[in-house]
Design a protein around this motif. Structure first.
Motif, PDB file in Angstrom:
ATOM      1  N   GLU A  10      -2.127 -10.048   6.791  1.00 49.10           N
ATOM      2  CA  GLU A  10      -2.803  -9.398   5.652  1.00 49.10           C
ATOM      3  C   GLU A  10      -2.637  -7.875   5.711  1.00 49.10           C
ATOM      4  N   GLY A  11      -2.595  -7.333   6.924  1.00 47.30           N
ATOM      5  CA  GLY A  11      -2.406  -5.891   7.086  1.00 47.30           C
ATOM      6  C   GLY A  11      -1.034  -5.452   6.589  1.00 47.30           C
ATOM      7  N   TYR A  12      -0.019  -6.220   6.975  1.00 50.49           N
ATOM      8  CA  TYR A  12       1.341  -5.870   6.540  1.00 50.49           C
ATOM      9  C   TYR A  12       1.500  -6.067   5.038  1.00 50.49           C
ATOM     10  N   ARG A  13       0.836  -7.084   4.515  1.00 49.74           N
ATOM     11  CA  ARG A  13       0.946  -7.334   3.063  1.00 49.74           C
ATOM     12  C   ARG A  13       0.174  -6.288   2.264  1.00 49.74           C
ATOM     13  N   LYS A  14      -0.952  -5.829   2.807  1.00 45.26           N
ATOM     14  CA  LYS A  14      -1.666  -4.715   2.159  1.00 45.26           C
ATOM     15  C   LYS A  14      -0.773  -3.475   2.156  1.00 45.26           C
ATOM     16  N   ALA A  15      -0.149  -3.213   3.296  1.00 48.19           N
ATOM     17  CA  ALA A  15       0.732  -2.046   3.397  1.00 48.19           C
ATOM     18  C   ALA A  15       1.842  -2.124   2.354  1.00 48.19           C
ATOM     19  N   LEU A  16       2.455  -3.287   2.224  1.00 41.35           N
ATOM     20  CA  LEU A  16       3.547  -3.430   1.265  1.00 41.35           C
ATOM     21  C   LEU A  16       3.046  -3.282  -0.175  1.00 41.35           C
ATOM     22  N   ARG A  17       1.900  -3.864  -0.444  1.00 33.92           N
ATOM     23  CA  ARG A  17       1.321  -3.742  -1.784  1.00 33.92           C
ATOM     24  C   ARG A  17       1.143  -2.268  -2.149  1.00 33.92           C
ATOM     25  N   LEU A  18       0.640  -1.482  -1.215  1.00 37.48           N
ATOM     26  CA  LEU A  18       0.395  -0.072  -1.514  1.00 37.48           C
ATOM     27  C   LEU A  18       1.683   0.755  -1.517  1.00 37.48           C
ATOM     28  N   MET A  19       2.681   0.306  -0.775  1.00 36.61           N
ATOM     29  CA  MET A  19       3.985   0.978  -0.861  1.00 36.61           C
ATOM     30  C   MET A  19       4.582   0.774  -2.253  1.00 36.61           C
ATOM     31  N   LYS A  20       4.435  -0.437  -2.773  1.00 33.92           N
ATOM     32  CA  LYS A  20       4.944  -0.719  -4.127  1.00 33.92           C
ATOM     33  C   LYS A  20       4.198   0.119  -5.170  1.00 33.92           C
ATOM     34  N   GLU A  21       2.915   0.291  -4.936  1.00 38.83           N
ATOM     35  CA  GLU A  21       2.127   1.127  -5.843  1.00 38.83           C
ATOM     36  C   GLU A  21       2.616   2.572  -5.759  1.00 38.83           C
ATOM     37  N   ALA A  22       2.923   3.012  -4.556  1.00 39.46           N
ATOM     38  CA  ALA A  22       3.447   4.370  -4.366  1.00 39.46           C
ATOM     39  C   ALA A  22       4.793   4.541  -5.070  1.00 39.46           C
ATOM     40  N   GLU A  23       5.614   3.509  -4.976  1.00 44.16           N
ATOM     41  CA  GLU A  23       6.925   3.543  -5.630  1.00 44.16           C
ATOM     42  C   GLU A  23       6.763   3.693  -7.140  1.00 44.16           C
ATOM     43  N   LYS A  24       5.833   2.943  -7.701  1.00 41.87           N
ATOM     44  CA  LYS A  24       5.595   2.973  -9.141  1.00 41.87           C
ATOM     45  C   LYS A  24       5.226   4.377  -9.603  1.00 41.87           C
ATOM     46  N   PHE A  25       4.433   5.079  -8.794  1.00 43.26           N
ATOM     47  CA  PHE A  25       3.965   6.399  -9.212  1.00 43.26           C
ATOM     48  C   PHE A  25       4.686   7.543  -8.514  1.00 43.26           C
ATOM     49  N   GLY A  26       5.802   7.216  -7.862  1.00 42.81           N
ATOM     50  CA  GLY A  26       6.655   8.249  -7.285  1.00 42.81           C
ATOM     51  C   GLY A  26       5.993   9.057  -6.180  1.00 42.81           C
ATOM     52  N   ARG A  27       5.120   8.418  -5.435  1.00 47.12           N
ATOM     53  CA  ARG A  27       4.416   9.101  -4.352  1.00 47.12           C
ATOM     54  C   ARG A  27       5.104   8.816  -3.023  1.00 47.12           C
ATOM     55  N   PRO A  28       5.255   9.806  -2.154  1.00 41.03           N
ATOM     56  CA  PRO A  28       5.796   9.512  -0.820  1.00 41.03           C
ATOM     57  C   PRO A  28       4.813   8.655  -0.009  1.00 41.03           C
ATOM     58  N   VAL A  29       5.368   7.888   0.929  1.00 40.81           N
ATOM     59  CA  VAL A  29       4.571   7.019   1.800  1.00 40.81           C
ATOM     60  C   VAL A  29       4.648   7.554   3.223  1.00 40.81           C
ATOM     61  N   ILE A  30       3.494   7.674   3.859  1.00 40.71           N
ATOM     62  CA  ILE A  30       3.468   8.102   5.260  1.00 40.71           C
ATOM     63  C   ILE A  30       2.798   7.010   6.088  1.00 40.71           C
ATOM     64  N   CYS A  31       3.500   6.548   7.118  1.00 38.50           N
ATOM     65  CA  CYS A  31       2.955   5.478   7.971  1.00 38.50           C
ATOM     66  C   CYS A  31       2.686   6.012   9.373  1.00 38.50           C
ATOM     67  N   PHE A  32       1.517   5.723   9.907  1.00 38.87           N
ATOM     68  CA  PHE A  32       1.189   6.079  11.286  1.00 38.87           C
ATOM     69  C   PHE A  32       1.153   4.790  12.113  1.00 38.87           C
ATOM     70  N   ILE A  33       1.941   4.775  13.162  1.00 40.42           N
ATOM     71  CA  ILE A  33       2.132   3.544  13.928  1.00 40.42           C
ATOM     72  C   ILE A  33       1.577   3.694  15.331  1.00 40.42           C
ATOM     73  N   GLY A  34       0.715   2.794  15.728  1.00 37.39           N
ATOM     74  CA  GLY A  34       0.190   2.791  17.092  1.00 37.39           C
ATOM     75  C   GLY A  34      -0.531   1.482  17.324  1.00 37.39           C
ATOM     76  N   SER A  35       0.144   0.555  17.997  1.00 39.46           N
ATOM     77  CA  SER A  35      -0.418  -0.774  18.213  1.00 39.46           C
ATOM     78  C   SER A  35       0.391  -1.464  19.297  1.00 39.46           C
ATOM     79  N   SER A  36      -0.299  -2.257  20.109  1.00 41.34           N
ATOM     80  CA  SER A  36       0.454  -2.996  21.125  1.00 41.34           C
ATOM     81  C   SER A  36       1.353  -4.045  20.474  1.00 41.34           C
ATOM     82  N   GLY A  37       1.062  -4.388  19.225  1.00 41.88           N
ATOM     83  CA  GLY A  37       1.934  -5.312  18.516  1.00 41.88           C
ATOM     84  C   GLY A  37       1.202  -6.045  17.420  1.00 41.88           C
ATOM     85  N   ALA A  38       1.961  -6.813  16.634  1.00 45.52           N
ATOM     86  CA  ALA A  38       1.358  -7.663  15.615  1.00 45.52           C
ATOM     87  C   ALA A  38       0.449  -8.669  16.311  1.00 45.52           C
TER      88      ALA A  38
END
Ligand SMILES: [Zn+2]
Lengths: 274, 264
Positions: B86-114
């Motif tokens: 659900e986390g990855y799908r939320k991220a993708l959903r919001l990336m698509k929203e960013a694409e629609k409105f021409g907004r850059p996407v910034i991702c911060f990564i820090g996790s032992s894993g999925a």
């Protein structure tokens, strides 16, 4: 179909094999003719890449591509060269995937077939490079891609380079898709880790062989970290079908027919099978 | 700690240390008027990934950050920073929203894993990651990925297909944890320090391989200084990417990953 002839078993007979499930031995030729399914108990034995191609492709149509992509030891991982050498000797393969073009009931396509005999079918830079190149070639030629997956995941001896192959192949698969080309994956036992989390799950149509183990995390790791009891049939094809991640589970003996049908339904010619 | 005297495993431990800042910190500190947006519109909302919209200076951005929380209660709520499908799908959903409105996407990564669990498998952890890789490769807006903590394998890469990939000095990024590698290879998880060395997973290693574009130094810098340096870099990258066409941006993104492990 004469698989024995296709595989060039003119002089040397394929060796008999013992089924892990029922323990019965079957003659090598009989087993190949039954698509490596135990005739006594219907257990699917693992299939090598070349046997798979012989089973699926029209006779004499397979042309291997990108066979010469060479391994490196990109992070100088200790003992990796020796391990590769041993894997080649043991498996009689040059790497964990065979790529090329072929026809299936006269329908042209690009095809990649992974082989778990080579370092558990793990994906390193050679596997990534070959499959990426195949997608690029298929995009140029407007060919569909059929991919048979079997893999223990990313190859840890290549470190971050193996992880990045997931992104690299995904990029090529995306371009292939954006050009309106068909990609069909066939998940075979076992498909796990980084391959599941990339090109195995990116097909327009995802087929799985019966009872194949398909998942992201290893079952043992899940059990150890969560302490949960794994449900019956966990991470098997039927489990994925039930949860909506596989389009169809197909009998190996019908795969060639089904793939040909799918190819025809996606070809501009669109002719029905004769 | 000095760059040369620090072992790879020191950096692994630094990346995992309990005081280390994760996505939430950078979002709070860097993003003005942040509005968190929840849910994948499919099944649920994953608290291990914080995502939303806001401004960096006056630039509207979509930010997506992995977060494990501070207190034990928060850590449990955030599943110790291990994202579910659900986390990855939320991220993708919001990336698509960013694409629609021409907004850059910034991702911060820090996790032992999925997250590895029965439910995550049921809901297609592998498919969720695969879909992100596939779609990010074609997303028609700039993506900047920042490794701030432990970049744990496919679960990290699922937010890591960036036009620019940057690592904080003491973050690490690896195909497998040193413990996992040591136990598979040498049947001994205690050999993790040796495995960490062998895996070449430090920011400097990855930079030398050309797998990442920049290392933000942490040595002799406060957290605030690291954050403001990162912010400056992000803003300069956004303005650089705004000057090139979408076709050029996508071609460069493709080539960036295409050449990794390609024959010379
Ligand atoms: Zn049997």
């Amino acid at each position: 179909m004469n698989i024995i002839e296709l595989l060039g078993f003119g002089k040397t007979k394929p060796a008999p094999a013992v089924c892990k499930k029922c323990g019965k031995e079957t003659d090598g030729i009989e087993l190949l003719e039954n698509a490596m399914i135990c005739p006594h108990c219907d257990t699917y034995m693992r299939m090598g890449a070349m046997e798979r191609i012989a089973l699926i492709a029209d006779k004499g149509t397979f042309t291997e591509l990108f066979a010469k992509v060479k391994e490196t030891n990109p992070i100088d991982f200790p003992g990796y060269e020796a391990k590769l050498k041993e894997a080649k000797k043991q498996s009689n393969l040059s790497e964990a995937v065979v790529c090329g073009t072929c026809e299936i009931e006269s329908q042209p396509c690009a095809i990649f077939v992974m082989d778990s005999k080579f370092m558990m079918g793990s994906m390193g830079t050679v596997v990534g490079e070959k499959i990426t190149s195949l997608f690029e070639e298929a995009t140029r030629k407007g060919l569909p891609v059929i991919g048979f997956t079997t893999s223990g995941g990313a190859r840890m001896q290549e470190g971050i380079f193996s992880l990045m192959q997931m992104a690299k192949v995904s990029g090529a698969a995306k371009r292939h898709s954006d050009s309106k080309n068909l990609y069909v994956t066939v998940l075979t036992d076992p498909t796990t880790g980084g391959v599941t989390a990339s090109f195995a799950m990116q097909g327009d149509i995802i087929i799985a062989e019966p009872n194949a183990l398909v998942g992201f995390a290893g079952a043992r790791v899940i059990q150890q970290t969560t302490g949960e009891k794994l449900p019956e049939g966990f991470q098997r094809s039927e489990f994925l079908l039930e949860h909506g991640f596989v389009d169809v589970i197909e009998d190996r003996r019908r795969l060639r027919y089904t793939l040909a049908n799918i190819l025809r339904m996606h070809s501009s010619k669109g002719a029905k099978s004769s | 700690m000095a760059k040369k005297t620090q072992t790879a495993y020191d950096r692994v431990q630094a990346a995992r240390s309990s005081g280390r800042n994760m996505g939430g910190y950078y979002i709070n500190r860097m993003v003005d008027n942040f509005i968190e947006l929840h849910g994948d519109r499919r099944f649920g909302d994953d608290s291990a990934i914080i995502a939303g919209i806001g401004f960096i200076n006056n630039q509207p951005v979509t930010v997506i950050g992995m977060e494990r929380g501070e207190t034990i209660e928060e850590r449990m709520k955030r599943n110790f920073g291990c994202p579910t499908p659900e986390g990855y799908r939320k991220a993708l959903r919001l990336m698509k929203e960013a694409e629609k409105f021409g907004r850059p996407v910034i991702c911060f990564i820090g996790s032992s894993g999925a997250y590895c669990g029965i439910d995550a498998e049921k809901r297609g952890q592998g498919e969720a990651i695969a879909e992100n890789l596939f779609e990010m490769m074609g997303l028609k807006t700039p993506i900047i990925s920042v490794i701030v903590g432990e970049g744990g394998s496919g679960g990290a890469l699922a937010l890591g297909v960036g036009d620019t990939v940057v690592m904080l000095e003491n973050s690490v990024y690896s195909v497998i944890s040193p413990e996992g590698c040591a136990s598979i290879l040498w049947k001994d998880a205690a050999k993790a320090p040796e495995a960490a060395d062998a895996l070449r997973l430090t920011s400097y290693d990855l930079h030398s391989f050309g797998v990442i574009d920049k290392v933000i130094e942490e040595q002799n810098r406060s957290a605030e200084e690291v954050c403001s340096e990162l912010k400056k870099f992000i803003l300069s990258e956004i303005s650089r990417m705004k000057r090139i066409s979408t076709d050029e941006l996508l071609a460069a993104r493709y080539d960036k990953f295409r050449r990794i492990g390609a024959p010379a």
